[in-house]
Design a protein around this motif. Structure first.
Motif, PDB file in Angstrom:
ATOM      1  N   LYS A  72       1.193   5.405 -12.894  1.00 34.58           N
ATOM      2  CA  LYS A  72       1.456   4.542 -14.039  1.00 34.58           C
ATOM      3  C   LYS A  72       2.152   3.276 -13.572  1.00 34.58           C
ATOM      4  CE  LYS A  72       2.007   8.554 -16.964  1.00 34.58           C
ATOM      5  NZ  LYS A  72       2.906   9.348 -17.764  1.00 34.58           N
ATOM      6  N   TYR A  73       1.767   2.147 -14.179  1.00 33.33           N
ATOM      7  CA  TYR A  73       2.402   0.850 -13.972  1.00 33.33           C
ATOM      8  C   TYR A  73       2.910   0.358 -15.312  1.00 33.33           C
ATOM      9  CZ  TYR A  73       0.961  -0.792  -9.304  1.00 33.33           C
ATOM     10  OH  TYR A  73       0.814  -0.995  -7.970  1.00 33.33           O
ATOM     11  N   ARG A  74       4.005  -0.379 -15.305  1.00 34.72           N
ATOM     12  CA  ARG A  74       4.456  -1.060 -16.511  1.00 34.72           C
ATOM     13  C   ARG A  74       5.448  -2.147 -16.133  1.00 34.72           C
ATOM     14  NH1 ARG A  74       9.319  -0.139 -19.232  1.00 34.72           N
ATOM     15  NH2 ARG A  74      10.651   1.360 -18.215  1.00 34.72           N
ATOM     16  N   HIS A  75       5.578  -3.137 -17.003  1.00 30.62           N
ATOM     17  CA  HIS A  75       6.582  -4.173 -16.818  1.00 30.62           C
ATOM     18  C   HIS A  75       7.919  -3.589 -17.261  1.00 30.62           C
ATOM     19  CE1 HIS A  75       8.807  -7.919 -17.365  1.00 30.62           C
ATOM     20  NE2 HIS A  75       7.969  -8.400 -16.450  1.00 30.62           N
ATOM     21  N   PRO A  76       9.026  -3.939 -16.606  1.00 30.53           N
ATOM     22  CA  PRO A  76      10.315  -3.345 -16.954  1.00 30.53           C
ATOM     23  C   PRO A  76      10.760  -3.612 -18.398  1.00 30.53           C
ATOM     24  CG  PRO A  76      10.513  -4.682 -14.972  1.00 30.53           C
ATOM     25  CD  PRO A  76       9.123  -4.818 -15.454  1.00 30.53           C
ATOM     26  N   LEU A  77      10.285  -4.669 -19.019  1.00 30.82           N
ATOM     27  CA  LEU A  77      10.717  -4.994 -20.373  1.00 30.82           C
ATOM     28  C   LEU A  77       9.774  -4.465 -21.453  1.00 30.82           C
ATOM     29  CD1 LEU A  77      11.836  -8.671 -19.726  1.00 30.82           C
ATOM     30  CD2 LEU A  77      13.238  -6.607 -19.749  1.00 30.82           C
ATOM     31  N   VAL A  78       8.667  -3.838 -21.056  1.00 31.16           N
ATOM     32  CA  VAL A  78       7.697  -3.299 -22.014  1.00 31.16           C
ATOM     33  C   VAL A  78       7.864  -1.784 -22.065  1.00 31.16           C
ATOM     34  CG1 VAL A  78       5.245  -3.066 -22.539  1.00 31.16           C
ATOM     35  CG2 VAL A  78       6.102  -5.174 -21.533  1.00 31.16           C
ATOM     36  N   PRO A  79       8.012  -1.208 -23.262  1.00 30.94           N
ATOM     37  CA  PRO A  79       8.267   0.234 -23.343  1.00 30.94           C
ATOM     38  C   PRO A  79       7.065   1.122 -23.037  1.00 30.94           C
ATOM     39  CG  PRO A  79       8.162  -0.705 -25.537  1.00 30.94           C
ATOM     40  CD  PRO A  79       8.069  -1.851 -24.563  1.00 30.94           C
ATOM     41  N   ASN A  80       5.839   0.635 -23.210  1.00 23.85           N
ATOM     42  CA  ASN A  80       4.657   1.471 -22.979  1.00 23.85           C
ATOM     43  C   ASN A  80       4.459   1.742 -21.501  1.00 23.85           C
ATOM     44  OD1 ASN A  80       4.271   1.316 -25.706  1.00 23.85           O
ATOM     45  ND2 ASN A  80       2.738  -0.300 -25.573  1.00 23.85           N
ATOM     46  N   HIS A  81       4.037   2.956 -21.187  1.00 28.41           N
ATOM     47  CA  HIS A  81       3.850   3.384 -19.811  1.00 28.41           C
ATOM     48  C   HIS A  81       2.480   4.044 -19.704  1.00 28.41           C
ATOM     49  CE1 HIS A  81       6.109   5.053 -16.103  1.00 28.41           C
ATOM     50  NE2 HIS A  81       5.854   3.789 -15.959  1.00 28.41           N
ATOM     51  N   HIS A  82       1.410   3.248 -19.644  1.00 32.64           N
ATOM     52  CA  HIS A  82       0.059   3.770 -19.640  1.00 32.64           C
ATOM     53  C   HIS A  82      -0.378   4.130 -18.222  1.00 32.64           C
ATOM     54  CE1 HIS A  82      -0.421   2.636 -23.785  1.00 32.64           C
ATOM     55  NE2 HIS A  82      -0.008   1.416 -23.505  1.00 32.64           N
ATOM     56  N   PRO A  83      -1.092   5.240 -18.084  1.00 35.63           N
ATOM     57  CA  PRO A  83      -1.604   5.594 -16.754  1.00 35.63           C
ATOM     58  C   PRO A  83      -2.731   4.660 -16.323  1.00 35.63           C
ATOM     59  CG  PRO A  83      -2.083   7.331 -18.361  1.00 35.63           C
ATOM     60  CD  PRO A  83      -1.340   6.250 -19.075  1.00 35.63           C
ATOM     61  N   VAL A  84      -2.734   4.290 -15.052  1.00 36.67           N
ATOM     62  CA  VAL A  84      -3.822   3.495 -14.505  1.00 36.67           C
ATOM     63  C   VAL A  84      -4.784   4.377 -13.724  1.00 36.67           C
ATOM     64  CG1 VAL A  84      -2.633   1.289 -14.432  1.00 36.67           C
ATOM     65  CG2 VAL A  84      -2.445   2.826 -12.501  1.00 36.67           C
ATOM     66  N   LEU A  85      -4.315   5.568 -13.330  1.00 35.72           N
ATOM     67  CA  LEU A  85      -5.173   6.514 -12.636  1.00 35.72           C
ATOM     68  C   LEU A  85      -4.681   7.928 -12.925  1.00 35.72           C
ATOM     69  CD1 LEU A  85      -7.476   7.002 -10.518  1.00 35.72           C
ATOM     70  CD2 LEU A  85      -5.665   7.027  -8.807  1.00 35.72           C
ATOM     71  N   GLU A  86      -5.573   8.751 -13.411  1.00 35.78           N
ATOM     72  CA  GLU A  86      -5.322  10.179 -13.564  1.00 35.78           C
ATOM     73  C   GLU A  86      -6.513  10.889 -12.973  1.00 35.78           C
ATOM     74  OE1 GLU A  86      -4.495  11.289 -17.590  1.00 35.78           O
ATOM     75  OE2 GLU A  86      -2.382  10.803 -17.367  1.00 35.78           O
ATOM     76  N   VAL A  87      -6.257  11.722 -11.988  1.00 36.18           N
ATOM     77  CA  VAL A  87      -7.346  12.376 -11.282  1.00 36.18           C
ATOM     78  C   VAL A  87      -6.909  13.805 -10.939  1.00 36.18           C
ATOM     79  CG1 VAL A  87      -6.633  11.514  -9.020  1.00 36.18           C
ATOM     80  CG2 VAL A  87      -8.996  12.074  -9.404  1.00 36.18           C
ATOM     81  N   PRO A  88      -7.837  14.750 -11.004  1.00 37.60           N
ATOM     82  CA  PRO A  88      -7.487  16.110 -10.577  1.00 37.60           C
ATOM     83  C   PRO A  88      -7.124  16.132  -9.095  1.00 37.60           C
ATOM     84  CG  PRO A  88      -9.553  16.112 -11.803  1.00 37.60           C
ATOM     85  CD  PRO A  88      -9.190  14.684 -11.569  1.00 37.60           C
ATOM     86  N   LEU A  89      -6.163  16.950  -8.740  1.00 42.85           N
ATOM     87  CA  LEU A  89      -5.719  17.013  -7.342  1.00 42.85           C
ATOM     88  C   LEU A  89      -6.832  17.441  -6.399  1.00 42.85           C
ATOM     89  CD1 LEU A  89      -2.131  18.514  -7.374  1.00 42.85           C
ATOM     90  CD2 LEU A  89      -2.844  16.272  -6.595  1.00 42.85           C
ATOM     91  N   ARG A  90      -7.756  18.250  -6.886  1.00 44.75           N
ATOM     92  CA  ARG A  90      -8.825  18.720  -6.012  1.00 44.75           C
ATOM     93  C   ARG A  90      -9.748  17.577  -5.567  1.00 44.75           C
ATOM     94  NH1 ARG A  90     -13.193  18.907  -9.286  1.00 44.75           N
ATOM     95  NH2 ARG A  90     -12.815  19.268 -11.493  1.00 44.75           N
ATOM     96  N   LYS A  91      -9.757  16.456  -6.298  1.00 48.24           N
ATOM     97  CA  LYS A  91     -10.610  15.317  -5.935  1.00 48.24           C
ATOM     98  C   LYS A  91      -9.927  14.343  -4.976  1.00 48.24           C
ATOM     99  CE  LYS A  91     -13.750  15.172  -9.779  1.00 48.24           C
ATOM    100  NZ  LYS A  91     -14.552  14.261 -10.578  1.00 48.24           N
ATOM    101  N   VAL A  92      -8.617  14.485  -4.787  1.00 47.88           N
ATOM    102  CA  VAL A  92      -7.884  13.576  -3.903  1.00 47.88           C
ATOM    103  C   VAL A  92      -8.181  13.942  -2.455  1.00 47.88           C
ATOM    104  CG1 VAL A  92      -5.609  12.766  -3.189  1.00 47.88           C
ATOM    105  CG2 VAL A  92      -6.065  13.221  -5.601  1.00 47.88           C
TER     106      VAL A  92
END
Length: 150
Positions: A72-92
């Motif tokens: 997850k990335y977010r700006h320090p002043l913005v409360p939302n914390h959206h994921p930029v990548l979610e992947v199953p561990l088996r695919k890493v």
């Protein structure tokens, strides 16, 4: 794992530089005989650089649960914390943190239907112990992948 403390420290540092820049401008206009064009241009350059750096700051968060890797990335002043990548561990395939010239960079390679795909994330400046934590996380993900499923 995140870099929230380092980003907050950088944010306060840039705000302090902007305040010192404004104070210097006010002081120099009254007490120092400097060409106004030079004074205002120096003020503007410092102000714009610090403002740009404040806008570009992002906190980074890496979460590993039992089956999912989430970034997850977010700006320090913005409360939302959206994921930029979610992947199953088996695919890493692998997760690696490299120290660049100025910043740390995390590289994640995953297995997709079309083959291997790599993602690059700028982590910013990290203390040495934080880089070691990312290395341990990489080893943990490799260990979890190596475990046979029951």
């Amino acid at each position: 794992m995140n870099n929230r403390k380092e980003i907050a420290f950088a944010m306060y540092g840039f705000v302090l530089i902007i305040l010192l820049d404004i104070l210097f401008l006010l002081f120099a206009k009254k007490f120092i005989a400097i060409d106004k064009v030079l004074l205002y241009s120096c003020f503007f350059v410092v102000f714009m650089f610090c403002t740009w750096r404040l806008i570009m700051l992002k906190t980074f968060s890496l979460e590993v649960s039992e089956h999912i890797l989430s970034i997850k990335y977010r700006h320090p002043l913005v409360p939302n914390h959206h994921p930029v990548l979610e992947v199953p561990l088996r695919k890493v395939i692998f997760l690696k943190v490299e120290k660049g010239i100025i910043n740390y960079i995390m590289i994640i390679s995953i297995n997709t239907k079309r083959g291997m795909r790599s993602f690059y994330y700028r982590l910013g400046n990290l203390p040495e112990h934080q880089g070691d934590k990312f290395k341990k996380m990489s080893d943990l993900i490799s260990y979890v992948k190596a475990e046979p499923e029951l």
